[in-house]
Design an enzyme around this catalytic site. Sequence first.
Site, short mmCIF file in Angstrom:
data_model
loop_
_atom_site.label_atom_id
_atom_site.label_comp_id
_atom_site.label_asym_id
_atom_site.label_seq_id
_atom_site.Cartn_x
_atom_site.Cartn_y
_atom_site.Cartn_z
N ASP A 205 0.91 -1.15 0.02
CA ASP A 205 -0.03 -0.11 0.03
C ASP A 205 0.75 1.15 -0.17
O ASP A 205 2.30 1.09 -0.18
CB ASP A 205 -0.92 -0.12 1.12
N HIS A 252 -13.11 -2.25 -6.90
CA HIS A 252 -14.56 -1.47 -6.94
C HIS A 252 -14.13 -0.17 -6.88
O HIS A 252 -15.16 0.92 -7.21
CB HIS A 252 -15.61 -1.81 -5.92
#
Length: 345
Positions: A205, A252
């Site tokens: 990340d 998403h």
Amino acid sequence: MAAGSGSGTPPGTPPPTLLTDLATGLWKTQTLTAAIETGLFEALAAGDADAPETAQRLGIGKRPAEILLTACTALGLLEQRDGRYRNTAVAAHYLVPGLPDYFGGYVQMVARYTAPGWLRATEAVRTDAPTKPVPDPDRNMFEEGNRPESFWEGLFTFSTLTARQLAASVDLSGVRRIMDVGGGAGATLIELCRQHPHLSGTVVDLPHVCALAGERIAAAGMTGRIDTAAADFFADPLPSGHDAVLLSMILHDWDESQNRKILASCLDALPSGGTVLISELLVDDDKSGPVDAALMSMNMLVGTWGRNYTGAEYTDWLRDAGCSEVRTVRFASPGANGVVAGVKA
């Protein structure tokens, strides 16, 4: 009293129950939020209480205490017997601060961070642009300062509960080292490793998120099995040395072209025979539901440039990226109803 003489509702007319339930949905979420933020469930964890005792424990008036207790009982969060209230099993497990599966942080994150964008949902539909307020809309929505730490904290239990069902439903016996791309504060990989002692892996990340993940990994006693790698998955190559890549509630957030780029990067980092796992709330292939996936897609409309996709769409993208043996495994959890998996040819 005499019976009315009116003709009443014409036969066959549907009742408006669905509409009243939809129109007042905010009342339910705000009742739950108020109960959490006033400490109701924590107070009742110390023992059952009547309304005056509850008011005293919370430092509020008797009138709001009675109203809140009645509402929470009607919603299935409390039980009442002889005028005394106690937590239901759901509230006792998920809504008492300090317990492992405490869900209150997620509820507060939705109320404080997500709700403002939802109150402008009509604008999002008309403009095809996110309405969720961010400090700097010209920067990546995930960059440091553009999402509060409460976002990552609120998602932690949500992600843990999702990972628990993923671990129970998807066969990971052939995986040894897994890379969690966009792994946030590490909840998913921590839970997968907790459920599968043979697993180890890497949380990938942005740097400030990896710092949060490092703290959580250490607190879970997983530093020997889980490490972190700071990277922007649109700009940086992903680390090698893994035989599976997980994308949990990531795709998403983005549009199709961006998602195809993410998948290509994931496959570049995998050896032949490695597995890509896409864990999401999958929209039905005919786009008629289900409710959780459809509403999460609305949440993406007000908060991102993405949407929730169908299993068929993910299947096509994986095959186009060079995967074979693409399959879908279904399960039920807060953040996913299935995994679409493909093997790198």
